[in-house]
Design an enzyme around this catalytic site. Structure first.
Site, PDB file in Angstrom:
ATOM      1  N   ASP A 119      38.948  48.626  41.495  1.00 30.51           N
ATOM      2  CA  ASP A 119      39.983  48.147  42.409  1.00 30.51           C
ATOM      3  C   ASP A 119      39.661  48.596  43.837  1.00 30.51           C
ATOM      4  O   ASP A 119      39.228  49.732  44.068  1.00 30.51           O
ATOM      5  CB  ASP A 119      41.358  48.692  41.979  1.00 30.51           C
ATOM      6  N   ILE A 120      39.887  47.718  44.800  1.00 34.53           N
ATOM      7  CA  ILE A 120      39.554  48.011  46.202  1.00 34.53           C
ATOM      8  C   ILE A 120      40.499  49.061  46.795  1.00 34.53           C
ATOM      9  O   ILE A 120      40.156  49.727  47.776  1.00 34.53           O
ATOM     10  CB  ILE A 120      39.592  46.703  47.028  1.00 34.53           C
ATOM     11  N   GLU A 164      50.161  40.343  42.483  1.00 33.69           N
ATOM     12  CA  GLU A 164      49.755  39.857  43.803  1.00 33.69           C
ATOM     13  C   GLU A 164      48.609  38.868  43.715  1.00 33.69           C
ATOM     14  O   GLU A 164      48.511  37.955  44.533  1.00 33.69           O
ATOM     15  CB  GLU A 164      49.382  41.042  44.704  1.00 33.69           C
ATOM     16  N   HIS A 186      44.655  39.997  35.194  1.00 33.89           N
ATOM     17  CA  HIS A 186      43.798  41.187  35.256  1.00 33.89           C
ATOM     18  C   HIS A 186      44.506  42.348  34.564  1.00 33.89           C
ATOM     19  O   HIS A 186      45.708  42.533  34.720  1.00 33.89           O
ATOM     20  CB  HIS A 186      43.437  41.552  36.700  1.00 33.89           C
TER      21      HIS A 186
HETATM   22  P1  5GP Z   1      48.358  43.021  41.046  1.00 33.86           P
HETATM   23  O1  5GP Z   1      49.371  43.559  42.010  1.00 33.86           O
HETATM   24  O2  5GP Z   1      48.152  41.534  41.201  1.00 33.86           O
HETATM   25  O3  5GP Z   1      48.635  43.408  39.616  1.00 33.86           O
HETATM   26  O4  5GP Z   1      47.002  43.743  41.369  1.00 33.86           O
HETATM   27  C1  5GP Z   1      46.040  43.224  42.232  1.00 33.86           C
HETATM   28  C2  5GP Z   1      45.035  44.321  42.468  1.00 33.86           C
HETATM   29  O5  5GP Z   1      43.883  43.738  43.028  1.00 33.86           O
HETATM   30  C3  5GP Z   1      45.528  45.398  43.432  1.00 33.86           C
HETATM   31  O6  5GP Z   1      45.476  46.671  42.793  1.00 33.86           O
HETATM   32  C4  5GP Z   1      44.553  45.288  44.605  1.00 33.86           C
HETATM   33  O7  5GP Z   1      44.231  46.536  45.171  1.00 33.86           O
HETATM   34  C5  5GP Z   1      43.355  44.621  43.982  1.00 33.86           C
HETATM   35  N1  5GP Z   1      42.576  43.811  44.915  1.00 33.86           N
HETATM   36  C6  5GP Z   1      43.064  42.902  45.812  1.00 33.86           C
HETATM   37  N2  5GP Z   1      42.058  42.332  46.486  1.00 33.86           N
HETATM   38  C7  5GP Z   1      40.906  42.874  46.003  1.00 33.86           C
HETATM   39  C8  5GP Z   1      39.517  42.675  46.341  1.00 33.86           C
HETATM   40  O8  5GP Z   1      39.147  41.874  47.197  1.00 33.86           O
HETATM   41  N3  5GP Z   1      38.620  43.425  45.640  1.00 33.86           N
HETATM   42  C9  5GP Z   1      39.001  44.324  44.680  1.00 33.86           C
HETATM   43  N4  5GP Z   1      38.022  45.002  44.057  1.00 33.86           N
HETATM   44  N5  5GP Z   1      40.288  44.533  44.355  1.00 33.86           N
HETATM   45  C10 5GP Z   1      41.237  43.814  45.010  1.00 33.86           C
END
Ligand code: 5GP
Ligand code: ZN
Length: 116
Positions: free
Chosen positions: A31-32, A96, A101
Site C-alpha cells: 500500500d502506498i 476508495e 482488494h
Molecule cells: P480502500 O479505502 O479502497 O479500501 O483502500 C484503498 C487503498 O489503496 C488505500 O489504503 C490507499 O492507500 C491505497 N492506494 C491508493 N492509491 C494507491 C496507489 O497508487 N498505489 C498503491 N500502492 N496504493 C494505493
C-alpha cells in the site's frame, strides 16, 4: 479489465508499485500509504469493482484470492504472529478504490476493531 481503473493499471504494470506476488489471476503489492509496519493489498487481475459485485461465476477466483492472501501474508513474515485482513465495500465500507482488494495489515498488534 477497466481502462481507467487505478488497480487495473497497477496489475498491468502501467503504474509502478512495490510488487510482492503475482500469478495468472492475482497481484499483490505494498500500500502506498501504509497504516501498519506491513500493509499490503491483494487484488484479482480481472476488474471487479466491489465485493458485492462477485457472482457465482467468481467463486473459484474469490477462493484463490483469499488463499493467495494467506500465502502473501506468510511471505511478508506475518505467519507467526498473525495479521488483520479487510475488504471495504462502497462508501459506508470506506472503499476508495473501486477494484476489489484485500488489505493485509500486520507487523504490530492491530488492536481490536473500532468502527468510527
Ligand atoms: P480502500 O479505502 O479502497 O479500501 O483502500 C484503498 C487503498 O489503496 C488505500 O489504503 C490507499 O492507500 C491505497 N492506494 C491508493 N492509491 C494507491 C496507489 O497508487 N498505489 C498503491 N500502492 N496504493 C494505493
Ligand atoms: Zn480495475
Amino acid at each position: 479489465m477497466s481502462d481507467d481503473c487505478l488497480f487495473c493499471k497497477i496489475a498491468r504494470g502501467e503504474i509502478p508499485s512495490k510488487k510482492i506476488y503475482e500469478d495468472e489471476h492475482v497481484f499483490a503489492f505494498h500500500d502506498i500509504n501504509p497504516q501498519a509496519p506491513v500493509h499490503a493489498l491483494v487484488i484479482p487481475k480481472r476488474h471487479i469493482a466491489t465485493l458485492d459485485d462477485l457472482t457465482e461465476a467468481d467463486r473459484e477466483l474469490a477462493g484463490h484470492l483469499l488463499e493467495r492472501t494467506t500465502h502473501v501474508a506468510r511471505e511478508l513474515g506475518l505467519g507467526q504472529n498473525g495479521y488483520r485482513t479487510m475488504i471495504n465495500t462502497r462508501s459506508h465500507g470506506g472503499q476508495e478504490v473501486y477494484h476489489i482488494h484485500v488489505h493485509i495489515l500486520g507487523g504490530r498488534p492491530i488492536g481490536r476493531m473500532v468502527c468510527t
